[in-house]
Design a protein around this motif. Structure first.
Motif, PDB file in Angstrom:
ATOM      1  N   LEU A  33       0.853  -1.201   0.000  1.00 15.77           N
ATOM      2  CA  LEU A  33       0.000   0.000   0.000  1.00 15.77           C
ATOM      3  C   LEU A  33       0.880   1.239   0.000  1.00 15.77           C
ATOM      4  N   ARG A  34       0.331   2.350  -0.521  1.00 17.93           N
ATOM      5  CA  ARG A  34       1.093   3.597  -0.528  1.00 17.93           C
ATOM      6  C   ARG A  34       0.296   4.710   0.146  1.00 17.93           C
ATOM      7  N   LEU A  35       0.976   5.433   1.032  1.00 15.04           N
ATOM      8  CA  LEU A  35       0.362   6.594   1.691  1.00 15.04           C
ATOM      9  C   LEU A  35       1.185   7.817   1.317  1.00 15.04           C
ATOM     10  N   SER A  36       0.511   8.844   0.843  1.00 16.34           N
ATOM     11  CA  SER A  36       1.181  10.093   0.480  1.00 16.34           C
ATOM     12  C   SER A  36       0.724  11.185   1.439  1.00 16.34           C
ATOM     13  N   HIS A  37       1.646  12.050   1.849  1.00 12.41           N
ATOM     14  CA  HIS A  37       1.224  13.229   2.626  1.00 12.41           C
ATOM     15  C   HIS A  37       2.141  14.407   2.351  1.00 12.41           C
ATOM     16  N   VAL A  38       1.760  15.576   2.872  1.00  9.40           N
ATOM     17  CA  VAL A  38       2.409  16.819   2.423  1.00  9.40           C
ATOM     18  C   VAL A  38       3.319  17.452   3.461  1.00  9.40           C
ATOM     19  N   VAL A  39       3.394  16.860   4.664  1.00 12.45           N
ATOM     20  CA  VAL A  39       4.219  17.489   5.704  1.00 12.45           C
ATOM     21  C   VAL A  39       5.462  16.638   5.944  1.00 12.45           C
ATOM     22  N   LEU A  89       3.306  -1.017   4.030  1.00 16.36           N
ATOM     23  CA  LEU A  89       2.941   0.357   3.661  1.00 16.36           C
ATOM     24  C   LEU A  89       4.188   1.142   3.314  1.00 16.36           C
ATOM     25  N   GLU A  90       4.166   1.782   2.167  1.00 20.33           N
ATOM     26  CA  GLU A  90       5.219   2.739   1.813  1.00 20.33           C
ATOM     27  C   GLU A  90       4.678   4.139   2.083  1.00 20.33           C
ATOM     28  N   VAL A  91       5.484   4.972   2.712  1.00 19.44           N
ATOM     29  CA  VAL A  91       5.042   6.323   3.061  1.00 19.44           C
ATOM     30  C   VAL A  91       5.849   7.340   2.250  1.00 19.44           C
ATOM     31  N   TYR A  92       5.155   8.232   1.585  1.00 19.24           N
ATOM     32  CA  TYR A  92       5.793   9.302   0.800  1.00 19.24           C
ATOM     33  C   TYR A  92       5.453  10.640   1.460  1.00 19.24           C
ATOM     34  N   PRO A  93       6.351  11.191   2.279  1.00 19.88           N
ATOM     35  CA  PRO A  93       6.055  12.449   2.968  1.00 19.88           C
ATOM     36  C   PRO A  93       6.358  13.662   2.091  1.00 19.88           C
ATOM     37  N   LEU A 102      -8.436   7.936  -8.255  1.00 28.24           N
ATOM     38  CA  LEU A 102      -8.003   7.150  -9.409  1.00 28.24           C
ATOM     39  C   LEU A 102      -7.238   5.886  -9.004  1.00 28.24           C
ATOM     40  N   GLY A 103      -6.954   5.756  -7.727  1.00 26.28           N
ATOM     41  CA  GLY A 103      -6.221   4.571  -7.273  1.00 26.28           C
ATOM     42  C   GLY A 103      -4.720   4.685  -7.463  1.00 26.28           C
ATOM     43  N   ALA A 104      -4.226   5.899  -7.743  1.00 23.66           N
ATOM     44  CA  ALA A 104      -2.781   6.087  -7.909  1.00 23.66           C
ATOM     45  C   ALA A 104      -2.064   6.063  -6.564  1.00 23.66           C
ATOM     46  N   VAL A 105      -2.800   6.287  -5.497  1.00 19.63           N
ATOM     47  CA  VAL A 105      -2.283   6.176  -4.138  1.00 19.63           C
ATOM     48  C   VAL A 105      -3.407   5.547  -3.316  1.00 19.63           C
ATOM     49  N   ASP A 106      -3.062   4.893  -2.207  1.00 18.42           N
ATOM     50  CA  ASP A 106      -4.066   4.103  -1.470  1.00 18.42           C
ATOM     51  C   ASP A 106      -4.607   4.785  -0.221  1.00 18.42           C
ATOM     52  N   LEU A 107      -3.756   5.580   0.430  1.00 24.07           N
ATOM     53  CA  LEU A 107      -4.144   6.193   1.702  1.00 24.07           C
ATOM     54  C   LEU A 107      -3.649   7.632   1.735  1.00 24.07           C
ATOM     55  N   HIS A 130      -6.123  30.585  16.978  1.00 24.27           N
ATOM     56  CA  HIS A 130      -7.455  31.026  16.549  1.00 24.27           C
ATOM     57  C   HIS A 130      -8.215  29.955  15.775  1.00 24.27           C
ATOM     58  N   GLY A 131      -7.558  28.855  15.429  1.00 24.42           N
ATOM     59  CA  GLY A 131      -8.270  27.832  14.658  1.00 24.42           C
ATOM     60  C   GLY A 131      -7.598  26.481  14.819  1.00 24.42           C
ATOM     61  N   TYR A 132      -8.355  25.456  14.509  1.00 21.44           N
ATOM     62  CA  TYR A 132      -7.883  24.076  14.673  1.00 21.44           C
ATOM     63  C   TYR A 132      -7.394  23.530  13.339  1.00 21.44           C
ATOM     64  N   LEU A 133      -6.335  22.715  13.390  1.00 22.97           N
ATOM     65  CA  LEU A 133      -5.906  21.972  12.195  1.00 22.97           C
ATOM     66  C   LEU A 133      -5.864  20.486  12.547  1.00 22.97           C
ATOM     67  N   GLY A 134      -6.673  19.717  11.854  1.00 27.06           N
ATOM     68  CA  GLY A 134      -6.675  18.269  12.053  1.00 27.06           C
ATOM     69  C   GLY A 134      -6.861  17.576  10.715  1.00 27.06           C
ATOM     70  N   TYR A 135      -6.852  16.254  10.754  1.00 29.50           N
ATOM     71  CA  TYR A 135      -6.855  15.449   9.531  1.00 29.50           C
ATOM     72  C   TYR A 135      -7.850  14.310   9.652  1.00 29.50           C
ATOM     73  N   ALA A 136      -8.218  13.756   8.507  1.00 30.31           N
ATOM     74  CA  ALA A 136      -8.900  12.455   8.491  1.00 30.31           C
ATOM     75  C   ALA A 136      -8.033  11.495   7.687  1.00 30.31           C
ATOM     76  N   LEU A 137      -7.786  10.339   8.271  1.00 36.27           N
ATOM     77  CA  LEU A 137      -7.072   9.278   7.540  1.00 36.27           C
ATOM     78  C   LEU A 137      -8.104   8.551   6.680  1.00 36.27           C
ATOM     79  N   VAL A 138      -7.838   8.480   5.383  1.00 37.63           N
ATOM     80  CA  VAL A 138      -8.802   7.839   4.474  1.00 37.63           C
ATOM     81  C   VAL A 138      -8.099   6.837   3.564  1.00 37.63           C
ATOM     82  N   ALA A 139      -8.823   5.786   3.248  1.00 39.19           N
ATOM     83  CA  ALA A 139      -8.380   4.807   2.237  1.00 39.19           C
ATOM     84  C   ALA A 139      -9.220   5.032   0.990  1.00 39.19           C
ATOM     85  N   GLY A 140      -8.630   4.771  -0.153  1.00 35.55           N
ATOM     86  CA  GLY A 140      -9.375   4.877  -1.410  1.00 35.55           C
ATOM     87  C   GLY A 140     -10.280   3.667  -1.594  1.00 35.55           C
ATOM     88  N   GLN A 141     -11.437   3.904  -2.205  1.00 35.23           N
ATOM     89  CA  GLN A 141     -12.387   2.806  -2.435  1.00 35.23           C
ATOM     90  C   GLN A 141     -11.786   1.733  -3.355  1.00 35.23           C
TER      91      GLN A 141
END
Ligand code: LMR
Length: 343
Positions: free
Chosen positions: A41-47, A74-78, A94-99, A244-255
């Motif tokens: 599986l592959r997980l991509s993120h931006v931080v 799982l391969e992680v691409y940060p 499109l299924g190019a990444v899984d999580l 002044h504001g919250y930053l959070g995430y949802a972990l999602v898998a692709g269908q």
């Protein structure tokens, strides 16, 4: 669709926790080679890796491999290496990444305006209040709604509270007047900045530092760990701890991934996700403290602490952001959120 952005990236001062994380490699592959019959599986993120999301991703890698007895890896691409936040949801579809673990604001931009509740300025006083939403019926319904766009919601992750940075202290709306400030793509955040007299500029996360450096924008709102790990202290002289504001995430898998998994594999992924999210959430506050200590030691950065009257002035002026949320999410949505916070 796939692309590698490393060549376009600027050097970052993000060595301060990388060593501790032991995570200098560009792609984080699990230990041991994945043989035939192993689900990759592959997980991509931006931080970066030394953020709550980076830690959660590493924990997910570990738990998935452990629970599946090595049958799922799982391969992680940060760091936006594989996809940026402007194209990652499409890549998942499109299924190019899984999580993925996009910020909650980005689901709003992706067709779920109700997620903008998390962007409302000065709504949450602390993380336990955020939990009343994420762990309650509203949070469950939001995750379930993601199936309408081919996503399986696996749970929520905190980063923390956002603060304002810019060319001066930004305590009150009058201080923001005339500034161009980077935001995530969000109608509520846009209304918030306009209500405070600033001009919002929606930019991908990966472009933020360069935009600040070049004066395309003069300020931004970020959590401490994102501010520190992106090296923003070198391009922003003043950081005001507005929370002044919250930053959070949802972990999602692709269908597309989900449909290929056996029930046993789905169960392993759900269990690994719960464990990783719990670890990430437990770690977020410590990472925030570490980031603050790091930033306090930066010679060029002035850190300001607003008074409660300053925050009250920000809240009063931010009313148009609440109106914008009501318009997008429906008349009763805000009242339901407020009831959940009180209940
Ligand atoms: C941002 O765009 O500022 C954040 O959503 C980045 C992130 O994923 O923490």
């Amino acid at each position: 669709m796939q692309r590698v952005r490393a060549s376009t990236r600027w050097p970052r001062r993000r060595t301060w926790l990388l060593a501790a994380a032991g995570a200098a490699a560009a792609v984080l592959r699990p230990a041991g080679a994945a043989g035939p019959g192993v689900r990759r599986l592959r997980l991509s993120h931006v931080v970066t890796e030394d953020t709550p999301k980076g830690h959660m991703a590493r924990a997910l890698q570990h738990h998935l491999q452990a629970r599946s007895g090595g049958r799922m890896v799982l391969e992680v691409y940060p760091d936006s290496q594989l996809y940026g936040d402007e194209d990652e949801l499409e890549a998942l579809r499109l299924g190019a990444v899984d999580l993925l673990a996009p910020s909650l604001s980005k689901f709003a931009a992706g067709g779920f305006p109700a997620f903008e509740l998390f962007d409302l300025p000065l709504l949450f006083a602390n993380l336990p209040q955020v939990r009343r939403i994420t762990q309650g019926s509203i949070g469950t319904e939001l995750l379930q709604a993601l199936s309408q766009r081919d996503m399986v919601g696996l749970g929520y992750l905190d980063n923390g509270f956002k603060h304002l940075s810019g060319p001066r202290a930004l305590r009150q709306p009058a201080d923001l007047a005339g500034l161009r400030l980077r935001i995530q793509p969000s109608a509520v955040l846009s209304a918030q900045m306009r209500a405070w007299g600033a001009t919002p500029v929606a930019l991908p996360f990966a472009d933020t530092r360069r935009a600040l450096e070049r004066g395309v924008v003069q300020g931004a709102e970020n959590t401490l760990s994102n501010f520190a790990t992106q090296g923003l202290a070198s391009v922003q002289p003043d950081l005001t701890l507005t929370a002044h504001g919250y930053l959070g995430y949802a972990l999602v898998a692709g269908q597309r991934l989900w449909a290929r998994l056996t029930p046993q594999e789905q169960a392993w992924l759900r269990e690994a996700a719960s464990a990783a999210l719990a670890e990430g959430n437990a770690r977020a506050a410590a990472l925030e403290q570490a980031a603050l200590a790091h930033l306090q030691a930066q010679p060029g950065l002035r850190i300001h602490t607003p008074q409660s009257a300053d925050r009250a002035a920000l809240r009063t002026a931010a009313e148009p952001a609440y109106t914008a949320f009501g318009r997008m999410a429906g008349g009763t949505a805000l009242a339901r959120v407020q009831r959940a916070l009180q209940g």
